[in-house]
Design an enzyme around this catalytic site. Structure first.
Site, PDB file in Angstrom:
ATOM      1  N   PRO A  20      73.135  39.625  -3.160  1.00 45.78           N
ATOM      2  CA  PRO A  20      72.587  38.254  -3.298  1.00 45.78           C
ATOM      3  C   PRO A  20      71.417  38.965  -2.839  1.00 45.78           C
ATOM      4  CG  PRO A  20      73.490  38.830  -0.758  1.00 45.78           C
ATOM      5  CD  PRO A  20      74.254  39.602  -2.286  1.00 45.78           C
ATOM      6  N   GLN A  77      77.269  32.589  -1.457  1.00 47.29           N
ATOM      7  CA  GLN A  77      76.386  32.638  -0.296  1.00 47.29           C
ATOM      8  C   GLN A  77      76.334  31.971   0.070  1.00 47.29           C
ATOM      9  OE1 GLN A  77      74.011  35.212   1.098  1.00 47.29           O
ATOM     10  NE2 GLN A  77      74.421  36.727   1.176  1.00 47.29           N
ATOM     11  N   CYS A 107      70.073  37.691   6.528  1.00 51.85           N
ATOM     12  CA  CYS A 107      68.665  37.456   5.674  1.00 51.85           C
ATOM     13  C   CYS A 107      67.834  37.487   7.189  1.00 51.85           C
ATOM     14  CB  CYS A 107      68.652  35.847   5.342  1.00 51.85           C
ATOM     15  SG  CYS A 107      66.970  35.432   4.788  1.00 51.85           S
ATOM     16  N   LYS A 146      78.050  39.070   4.662  1.00 52.75           N
ATOM     17  CA  LYS A 146      77.025  40.572   5.267  1.00 52.75           C
ATOM     18  C   LYS A 146      76.275  40.305   5.947  1.00 52.75           C
ATOM     19  CE  LYS A 146      73.715  42.136   1.541  1.00 52.75           C
ATOM     20  NZ  LYS A 146      72.691  42.594   1.924  1.00 52.75           N
ATOM     21  N   GLY A 208      71.788  48.938   0.840  1.00 51.34           N
ATOM     22  CA  GLY A 208      69.910  50.291   1.900  1.00 51.34           C
ATOM     23  C   GLY A 208      70.219  51.372   0.475  1.00 51.34           C
ATOM     24  N   ASP A 209      69.230  51.513  -0.667  1.00 50.02           N
ATOM     25  CA  ASP A 209      68.406  52.210  -0.510  1.00 50.02           C
ATOM     26  C   ASP A 209      68.886  53.369  -1.538  1.00 50.02           C
ATOM     27  OD1 ASP A 209      66.583  52.230   1.442  1.00 50.02           O
ATOM     28  OD2 ASP A 209      67.197  53.832   2.322  1.00 50.02           O
ATOM     29  N   ARG A 242      67.715  45.643  -4.454  1.00 50.92           N
ATOM     30  CA  ARG A 242      66.402  45.805  -5.466  1.00 50.92           C
ATOM     31  C   ARG A 242      66.614  46.948  -6.611  1.00 50.92           C
ATOM     32  NH1 ARG A 242      62.729  47.086  -0.851  1.00 50.92           N
ATOM     33  NH2 ARG A 242      64.871  47.812   0.310  1.00 50.92           N
TER      34      ARG A 242
END
Length: 346
Positions: A20, A77, A107, A146, A208-209, A242
């Site tokens: 999300p 979500q 968040c 999350k 992440g990444d 991302r």
């Protein structure tokens, strides 16, 4: 590398999930990802929705709950602080027919944490316990959560929160390996993600990444035992955010286990942008489409010499005309000669 995990009677296969992202994972973007990654996305998640707005029947929030059948399985979500509103919003999600409800506990945005939502809930584990318990009682569909590694380096309590969530009936967790203080800076802590995965008996997705096949493999097999054919990762899967903006084909790349550098195929870049424009036009007015198209193009089109000019366009009509000219002019020949760039860590 790919596998699957289950949420009650729902099987998520493959174990790659579109994360999300506020302002990004709208219905058009989720459909775009599904369209260009057939069979390579196990679950898509909406951008987070405020329970305050949902329960007050704010039109925009109700619109954010909409999804297409071709998106399934799909998770919605929600975020908030008030226990009753969280439960009422959860019931609304279930009534919408969504496959999964996800609680946002990660968040980092100031406007969210100031009101007690998002990662602020990790600083209030007792209140979070009450929220999860109430939501779990309110719905029958699968419930997931999350979160981040913690609020800051001195209060990384993901292990504690994971155990609370499991104890209250959460059926899967996604852990982003950065603290709230880090926001999106620095590197995600995958050692901590693995510790969480080993501490509970429900699927844990790492986040992440993860931006390409190589980075996905490195994180899925964080401890370096990937060469052992008998080794099984402690993780239930990967959640990608991302990286999907930079390369909307990232899920197919990971599923195939090969490098699929989008920048080496300028024709496909234009096709994806055109498809996204078409999907956006079905849901949003032109003035909204402009920013959404720029958002994708700013990430996906890095390395193309026309990117800056495209991002300066001021109307949706201008964007469509620009793409049409690129598709039908000699500029395509210039694009074909551009040098692709390697996968980078976002």
């Amino acid at each position: 590398m790919l596998g699957q995990y289950t949420l009650a009677n729902l099987t998520i296969s493959p174990n790659l999930v579109l994360a999300p992202m506020s302002g990004v994972t709208t219905r058009p973007f989720r459909r775009l990802i599904r369209r260009y990654n057939p069979g390579s996305v196990g679950l898509v998640v909406t951008e987070f929705i405020s329970v305050e707005a949902m329960t007050r029947k704010v039109a925009r929030s109700l619109e954010m709950m909409r999804y297409n059948e071709d998106e399934r399985p799909v998770a919605i979500q929600i975020f908030g602080y008030d226990i009753e509103r969280m439960s009422d919003a959860a019931k609304m999600v279930e009534q919408s027919g969504a496959d999964v409800l996800d609680i946002n506990c990660g968040c980092p945005a100031p406007k969210v944490v100031r009101k007690g939502g998002g990662c602020e809930l990790m600083r209030q584990p007792e209140h979070l316990t009450k929220i999860v318990r109430s939501v779990r009682k309110a719905i029958k569909i699968p419930l997931t959560l999350k979160m981040r590694s913690g609020w800051d380096q001195g209060s990384r309590n993901a292990l504690e929160v994971a155990r609370i969530a499991e104890g209250e009936g959460v059926q899967a967790l996604a852990v982003h390996g950065r603290t709230r203080a880090q926001m999106y800076r620095g590197e995600a802590d995958w050692q901590l993600i693995y510790e969480v995965a080993r501490s509970v008996n429900i699927p844990v997705l790492g986040s992440g990444d993860v931006v390409c096949s190589k980075s996905a493999h490195a994180r899925m097999y964080y401890n370096g035992l990937a060469e052992d054919p008998e080794y099984k990762s402690a993780l239930g899967g990967l959640m990608i955010g991302r990286g999907a903006l930079e390369n909307p084909l990232v899920f197919s790349e990971i599923a195939a286990g090969t490098k699929m550098n989008l920048r080496s195929d300028p024709g496909l870049v234009l096709e994806i942008l055109r498809s996204y424009c078409d999907l956006l036009a079905q849901d949003f007015p032109p003035k909204v489409c402009i920013g959404k198209v720029k958002q994708l193009a700013s990430q996906m089109c890095r390395g193309h010499d026309w990117r800056k000019e495209f991002l300066r366009l001021e109307s949706f009509a201008q964007q469509l005309e620009f793409l049409r000219k690129l598709e039908n002019s000699d500029l395509r020949l210039q694009l074909a000669g551009e040098i692709s760039t390697p996968c980078t860590q976002l």
